[in-house]
Structures are given as structure tokens and as C-alpha cells.
Design an enzyme around this catalytic site. Structure first.
Site, PDB file in Angstrom:
ATOM      1  N   LYS A 191       0.812  -1.346   0.152  1.00 42.35           N
ATOM      2  CA  LYS A 191      -0.150  -0.143  -0.028  1.00 42.35           C
ATOM      3  C   LYS A 191       0.831   1.164   0.086  1.00 42.35           C
ATOM      4  CE  LYS A 191      -1.740   2.972   2.684  1.00 42.35           C
ATOM      5  NZ  LYS A 191      -1.722   4.146   1.677  1.00 42.35           N
ATOM      6  N   GLU A 264       9.639   1.543  10.647  1.00 44.95           N
ATOM      7  CA  GLU A 264      10.631   2.707  10.399  1.00 44.95           C
ATOM      8  C   GLU A 264      10.171   3.854  10.583  1.00 44.95           C
ATOM      9  OE1 GLU A 264      13.740   1.315   9.812  1.00 44.95           O
ATOM     10  OE2 GLU A 264      13.193  -0.968   9.628  1.00 44.95           O
ATOM     11  N   CYS A 298      13.974  10.560   6.251  1.00 38.57           N
ATOM     12  CA  CYS A 298      13.873  10.299   7.724  1.00 38.57           C
ATOM     13  C   CYS A 298      15.274  10.308   8.310  1.00 38.57           C
ATOM     14  CB  CYS A 298      13.342   8.717   7.788  1.00 38.57           C
ATOM     15  SG  CYS A 298      14.506   7.567   6.722  1.00 38.57           S
ATOM     16  N   GLU A 396      10.263  16.362  14.600  1.00 44.07           N
ATOM     17  CA  GLU A 396      10.770  16.327  13.403  1.00 44.07           C
ATOM     18  C   GLU A 396      10.069  17.259  12.485  1.00 44.07           C
ATOM     19  OE1 GLU A 396       9.136  12.860  11.341  1.00 44.07           O
ATOM     20  OE2 GLU A 396      11.325  12.495  10.532  1.00 44.07           O
TER      21      GLU A 396
HETATM   22  P1  NAD Z   1       2.109   8.486   7.300  1.00 45.74           P
HETATM   23  O1  NAD Z   1       2.719   7.951   8.647  1.00 45.74           O
HETATM   24  O2  NAD Z   1       1.292   9.731   7.429  1.00 45.74           O
HETATM   25  O3  NAD Z   1       2.204   7.678   6.067  1.00 45.74           O
HETATM   26  C1  NAD Z   1       2.888   6.667   5.804  1.00 45.74           C
HETATM   27  C2  NAD Z   1       2.073   5.497   5.223  1.00 45.74           C
HETATM   28  O4  NAD Z   1       1.230   4.973   6.166  1.00 45.74           O
HETATM   29  C3  NAD Z   1       1.179   5.841   4.056  1.00 45.74           C
HETATM   30  O5  NAD Z   1       1.140   4.804   3.023  1.00 45.74           O
HETATM   31  C4  NAD Z   1      -0.207   6.287   4.590  1.00 45.74           C
HETATM   32  O6  NAD Z   1      -1.230   6.148   3.516  1.00 45.74           O
HETATM   33  C5  NAD Z   1      -0.485   5.143   5.623  1.00 45.74           C
HETATM   34  N1  NAD Z   1      -1.012   5.592   6.514  1.00 45.74           N
HETATM   35  C6  NAD Z   1      -1.735   6.305   7.153  1.00 45.74           C
HETATM   36  N2  NAD Z   1      -2.577   6.040   7.845  1.00 45.74           N
HETATM   37  C7  NAD Z   1      -2.546   4.873   8.437  1.00 45.74           C
HETATM   38  C8  NAD Z   1      -3.109   4.153   9.256  1.00 45.74           C
HETATM   39  N3  NAD Z   1      -4.016   4.658  10.187  1.00 45.74           N
HETATM   40  N4  NAD Z   1      -2.853   2.758   9.257  1.00 45.74           N
HETATM   41  C9  NAD Z   1      -1.932   2.254   8.361  1.00 45.74           C
HETATM   42  N5  NAD Z   1      -1.242   3.040   7.585  1.00 45.74           N
HETATM   43  C10 NAD Z   1      -1.841   4.383   7.515  1.00 45.74           C
HETATM   44  O7  NAD Z   1       3.773   9.171   7.205  1.00 45.74           O
HETATM   45  P2  NAD Z   1       4.087  10.418   6.430  1.00 45.74           P
HETATM   46  O8  NAD Z   1       3.975  11.726   7.309  1.00 45.74           O
HETATM   47  O9  NAD Z   1       3.118  10.705   4.986  1.00 45.74           O
HETATM   48  O10 NAD Z   1       5.634  10.197   5.950  1.00 45.74           O
HETATM   49  C11 NAD Z   1       6.656  10.887   6.421  1.00 45.74           C
HETATM   50  C12 NAD Z   1       6.978  10.307   7.755  1.00 45.74           C
HETATM   51  O11 NAD Z   1       7.912   8.837   7.612  1.00 45.74           O
HETATM   52  C13 NAD Z   1       8.152  10.982   8.453  1.00 45.74           C
HETATM   53  O12 NAD Z   1       7.994  11.054   9.978  1.00 45.74           O
HETATM   54  C14 NAD Z   1       9.492  10.250   8.238  1.00 45.74           C
HETATM   55  O13 NAD Z   1      10.437  10.442   9.092  1.00 45.74           O
HETATM   56  C15 NAD Z   1       9.152   8.799   7.976  1.00 45.74           C
HETATM   57  N6  NAD Z   1      10.082   7.899   7.343  1.00 45.74           N
HETATM   58  C16 NAD Z   1      10.654   7.140   8.230  1.00 45.74           C
HETATM   59  C17 NAD Z   1      11.617   6.198   7.380  1.00 45.74           C
HETATM   60  C18 NAD Z   1      12.577   5.154   8.083  1.00 45.74           C
HETATM   61  O14 NAD Z   1      13.065   4.357   7.468  1.00 45.74           O
HETATM   62  N7  NAD Z   1      12.575   5.151   9.279  1.00 45.74           N
HETATM   63  C19 NAD Z   1      11.993   6.420   5.868  1.00 45.74           C
HETATM   64  C20 NAD Z   1      10.882   7.284   5.218  1.00 45.74           C
HETATM   65  C21 NAD Z   1       9.995   8.026   5.965  1.00 45.74           C
END
Ligand code: NAD
Length: 529
Positions: A191, A264, A298, A396
Site C-alpha cells: 500500500k 521504520e 528520515c 521532526e
Molecule cells: P504517514 O505515517 O502519514 O504515512 C505513511 C504511510 O502510512 C502512508 O502509506 C499512509 O497512507 C499510511 N497510513 C496512514 N494512516 C494509516 C493508518 N491508520 N494505518 C496504516 N497506514 C496508514 O507518514 P508521512 O508523514 O506521510 O511520512 C513521513 C514520515 O515517515 C516521517 O516521519 C519520516 O521520518 C518517516 N519515514 C521514516 C523512514 C524510516 O526508514 N525510518 C523512511 C521514510 C520516512
């Protein structure tokens, strides 16, 4: 957001992509309803295509298709599965121009950053194609009673793995967990984030071309709060990459379902400049650490701590290098820094900056929204005099904003760096690599790069990667990154029939002999050391 056809045509004209190509990709998603998710280009804030909004029933059907395909996939030899993944790596390299166009179109990032993430995919394919099969073989372990019983461990795929990926590195993060999961014999339901579905669909197409059977990798496009929980309720393991807030809800749901999850999550990463560092080199490194992908990485550094004697020289060099960065949204390699993803990310960056300034910070360079370059472009920004309790210091930002703070010595730098609930990545700069590694050992995070920003840690695919504290659970990369998608099975065999103490009068005698032997064995073990 604009749906003006002229703006859309102009952004698509910069690429080799057509409206028909998006239709073909969207047709890969099976959905029963008519609701669509509109996808827009951050470079112009204009819609360019749409994908189905999968509901719970669609996710259910996708997981069922994956489940039906999984056992035949698991029955193929590990070498055979690895070969499919290996071919996929070749195809990603061959089709890089389209993948780079798609990544830039969906994210607004600089092409050089898109290229960096593209390279990560064949690197993962190479690593897991080469090492995966050997990680899956049966192992002999120490039996309970030497010579009498033996123990062997075999590994089974968990079944269907759900991968939930974010928008910031949509190319690599869509498949970096799927690759080891597939080599391990699992099926995957992916997804992607709603903002970046097409690059994931293009990768699914390439996996099929590489020989992945139908159904072994399904893509569901849907809103996070609808498709995400539906997926977690149906799969056997989840690999989630995204924010800490969503990660907590994923972990709760996975916990209720008693399935494994790797998370992650976010970071507020520190960069430490020790008093013996080469200032120019550290400044160049800090620019990469803080402003790659406009800080939407990230692993990005957001807090820079400089040991006092070097503070002024470092700040000068860092600010100078930051000012030389070019901001742009062109589909070529001219820009160093691209756009933020959307209005909400821009709002977040501006809110953090406003709070920083209101609590005493000075903006040394940057600090301005640049709609003249792109609707969500923001200048790389360096702050000093940041209040340690301000939002920018504690949370962040996920944008191009870095704070620089002087500290008296290395111990104070380590204490300041560790003063965070997160623990994803850190960077240490020093002329003495051994000293750098010693400082790294005291930093509470999953990866530390000595004399590098993040790339040497991220690209060390043989080594685990993940977060301490609020930055996550579990590890990707390395053997750990594959084993999380396996169930282990211990098979213990007795050469002498039932291993049990005799009953009746002999029990006491046998137990006494066993205690004596056991004690002797423990003493011999110490004596042999
Ligand atoms: P987010 O958590 O809003 O979304 C990430 C994913 O989760 C998307 O596919 C989204 O559709 C899905 N999602 C949203 N609500 C959900 C739910 N209730 N249940 C399951 N899935 C759901 O993240 P974002 O803010 O869009 O992305 C940026 C964040 O991701 C930052 O905090 C960044 O640091 C982190 N990130 C971490 C890594 C790592 O490897 N540690 C890598 C990239 C990004």
C-alpha cells in the site's frame, strides 16, 4: 490544488509520460467502487492522474489473491526466487528514465535525489539475490543432550506480508522491504502513500516482467486510514515506514492481531562536529545531511552540535555552502534541492520556523517560502540560538531547516544529541576515525555515520538499519531484514526414544545422576575457558 489542464500538460511535457501511461498503470489496481484518488505534481500543484480508492473489500480481495499465489511461489527454489528479484534489479536500471520522471513528478524532488533512491533498488536486489538463499537453508543447532538428541532449525515464509510505504522516498521504500520478503517465499500486498502510487505501480509492472507470478505482489491504492488498517487485519506480518504517530497505531493493531511488525519511523537526527574535524568537509557533509530531498528524509540531520573552538568557522562554512545550493523543480540535474511535497508539509515547516523565531532563534540564511520557484519550494534554512524546548529542536520538521548549536566538548555534544525521544541516525565529524567510532557507540540511535551524512550507513545493505526509541521497531537490511519475514521451526530428534526420567524407585537415583552430570558439565565448561 489546480486541475487546470494547461498546467497539467506543461508539467507532463517535461517528462516522457502520457495520460495513457497513467491509465495503464492505474488499471493494475483491482477495485470494486468508482471512487478515485487524485494525484498531483508538487512542482505545479496540479492534478495529473488518478487511481482507484480501494476500500476494505478491495484490500480483502487483494490479500486473498496474494494468499492463493503464495504457496506455489514458496515451493519454488530460493535460487529461482532470487533470480526473479535479480532480473527486477536489471529492469529498474534499464527503465530508469521513466522511473525518475515518475518519482520527480509525484514528489517534486530534485532529480539527483530521485537517482540516489533509484540506485538503492538494484543494490537491494543484488544483496538479497546473493545472500537470501543461504539465509533460508536448514541449520544445525546445539542439541539438548550431546550425542543423544539433535536440533535443526528450518525457516518458513510467514505467508502474506503487508508493506505500507511513505511518499518521501516512494521508489525505494515501496520495494526495499518487499524484495527480502519475496526472496523468503512470501507474497506481498503493497500500500503506497496516496500521493505517490504510480511509481509503486510501475515497479509492480517491472516485477511482473521480471517473472514474478500473478498475485505474488499486489498493489492496493487507498487512503491510509481505510486501506492501512484493512491490510494490517488480513496479513501475516507488516513492514511499515512512515510517521511515529501512525506507526504507533500500526503497532497497536498488529499487537491485537498477534502479527509481527517492523516500524521504520521518524527522527530528529543530530550531527556532531568534534573539535578536530576538518571544518570545510564537515560543512559539506552537513549540507548533504540537512538538505537532501529538501530535508524530507528520515535520516536527515536537523540538529547540528559543534564543539566550541570550531563553531564560528563551521557556521561560516556551512552557511556559505547552504547559500550555494540551487532550488528548482526542473526535470533535469540542475537543482540541488527540489520542492516540498504539498501545502501541509509547507505549513509544518513554516510553523516550526515561526515558533523557533518567536522563542529566540536567528535565521542566518534561508527562511523563505519561494512560490516563484515552485508552489511548495522553501529555501534551505540555517538557524542559530535555538531554544532547546522549541518545536524545531524537539520534533521532526521534515523540511530544509537545520539548527546549529555550540557545545563545550564531545561529552556535551553526546548528551545534547541523545536528548531526544527519537534515535534513527546520527553523523559524527572528526579527524580521528577511531575517536569518531567511540563517540558513535555512545549515541543512542540505530545508525551512526562517521565522516559521512547518511549514505554510507543506508547503503551498507549487509548491516541492519532501524531506530531506537520513537524511531521504530525491528530492522531492515542485512540478514535481519529478511529473517523478520520468516517463521523459524525447531526440529529436535532423539536417538534413544523418549527422553524422560525412569519412574518408581529409580527416579531418585536417575535425578541424582543427572544433577551430578549437569554440575560436572558446567564446571568443565568453566575450566576449558
Ligand atoms: P504517514 O505515517 O502519514 O504515512 C505513511 C504511510 O502510512 C502512508 O502509506 C499512509 O497512507 C499510511 N497510513 C496512514 N494512516 C494509516 C493508518 N491508520 N494505518 C496504516 N497506514 C496508514 O507518514 P508521512 O508523514 O506521510 O511520512 C513521513 C514520515 O515517515 C516521517 O516521519 C519520516 O521520518 C518517516 N519515514 C521514516 C523512514 C524510516 O526508514 N525510518 C523512511 C521514510 C520516512
Amino acid at each position: 490544488m489546480s486541475s487546470d489542464p494547461t498546467t497539467t500538460t506543461s508539467v507532463l511535457a517535461s517528462t516522457a509520460l502520457s495520460a495513457e501511461r497513467f491509465e495503464t498503470l492505474a488499471e493494475r489496481v483491482t477495485a470494486s467502487g468508482t471512487e478515485r484518488i487524485h494525484v498531483s505534481a508538487p512542482a505545479t500543484d496540479s492534478e495529473f492522474a488518478s487511481v482507484p480508492a480501494c476500500d476494505e473489500g478491495d484490500v480483502d480481495a487483494a490479500v486473498e489473491r496474494a494468499r492463493a499465489a503464495q504457496s506455489a511461489w514458496a515451493d519454488r527454489s530460493p535460487a529461482d526466487r532470487a533470480a526473479v528479484v535479480d532480473r527486477f534489479g536489471d529492469l529498474v536500471l534499464e527503465r530508469r528514465d521513466e522511473l525518475l520522471d515518475l518519482t520527480q513528478l509525484e514528489t517534486g524532488k530534485a532529480r539527483r535525489t530521485a537517482a540516489e533512491e533509484l540506485l538503492d533498488v538494484p543494490m537491494s536486489c543484488t544483496y538479497y539475490a546473493d545472500t537470501g538463499p543461504s539465509l533460508l537453508g536448514e541449520e544445525r543447532r546445539r542439541g539438548a543432550f550431546p550425542g543423544v538428541t539433535s536440533a535443526r532449525v528450518s525457516y518458513d515464509p510467514v505467508g502474506v506480508v503487508g508493506v505500507v510505504s511513505p511518499w518521501n522516498y516512494p521508489l525505494t521504500l515501496a520495494v526495499t522491504d518487499a524484495i527480502p520478503a519475496l526472496v523468503a517465499g512470501n507474497a506481498v500486498v503493497l500500500k503506497p502513500d496516496e500521493k505517490t502510487p504510480f511509481v509503486a505501480l510501475a515497479l509492480a509492472e517491472l516485477l511482473e516482467e521480471a517473472g514474478l507470478p500473478d498475485g505474488v505482489l499486489e498493489v492496493v491504492t487507498g487512503s491510509g486510514p481505510v486501506a492501512g488498517p484493512a491490510l494490517i487485519d488480513r496479513v501475516d506480518s507488516v513492514a511499515f515506514t512512515g510517521s511515529t504517530e501512525t506507526g504507533r497505531s500500526v503497532a497497536e493493531r498488529a499487537g491485537r492481531n498477534l502479527i509481527d511488525c517492523s516500524l521504520e519511523l521518524g527522527g530528529n537526527n543530530p550531527l556532531v562536529v568534534l573539535d578536530d574535524a576538518d571544518v570545510e568537509e564537515a560543512a559539506r557533509g552537513a549540507v548533504v545531511a540537512c538538505f537532501t530531498n529538501a530535508g524530507q528524509l528520515c535520516l536527515s540531520a536537523e540538529r547540528v552540535y559543534v564543539v566550541e573552538p570550531l563553531y564560528d568557522a563551521f557556521l561560516d562554512a556551512f552557511v556559505g555552502a547552504t547559500r550555494r545550493l540551487s532550488l528548482g523543480t526542473e526535470f533535469d540535474y540542475r537543482a540541488d534541492v527540489g520542492s516540498l511535497i504539498d501545502a501541509s508539509q509547507l505549513d509544518r515547516v513554516e510553523a516550526h520556523l515561526t515558533d523557533a523565531v518567536e522563542t529566540g532563534a536567528s535565521v542566518v540564511t534561508g527562511g523563505r517560502h519561494r512560490p516563484d520557484v515552485g508552489p511548495f519550494c522553501f529555501e534551505p534554512t540555517v538557524l542559530t540560538d535555538v531554544d532547546p524546548d522549541s518545536t524545531v529542536a524537539c520534533e521532526e520538521t521534515f523540511g530544509p531547516v537545520a539548527s546549529v548549536t555550540a557545545v563545550p566538548d564531545a561529552a556535551a555534544a553526546v548528551a545534547a544529541a541523545n536528548d531526544s525521544p527519537y534515535g534513527l541516525n546520527a553523523s559524527v565529524w572528526t579527524a580521528d576515525r577511531e575517536r569518531g567510532r567511540a563517540v558513535a557507540r555512545r549515541l543512542e540511535c540505530g545508525t551512526v555515520c562517521v565522516n559521512d551524512a547518511y549514505l554510507s550507513g543506508w547503503a551498507a545493505i549487509d548491516a541492519p538499519m532501524g531506530g531506537y526509541g520513537d524511531s521504530g521497531l525491528g530492522r531492515r537490511h542485512g540478514p535481519e531484514g529478511l529473517r523478520r519475514f520468516l517463521d523459524s521451526k525447531t526440529i529436535a530428534t532423539s536417538r534413544v526414544g523418549p527422553v524422560a526420567f525412569p519412574s518408581g524407585g529409580a527416579t531418585k537415583w536417575a535425578l541424582g545422576a543427572a544433577f551430578g552430570l549437569f554440575g560436572l558439565q558446567r564446571r568443565l565448561r568453566r575450566w576449558r575457558r
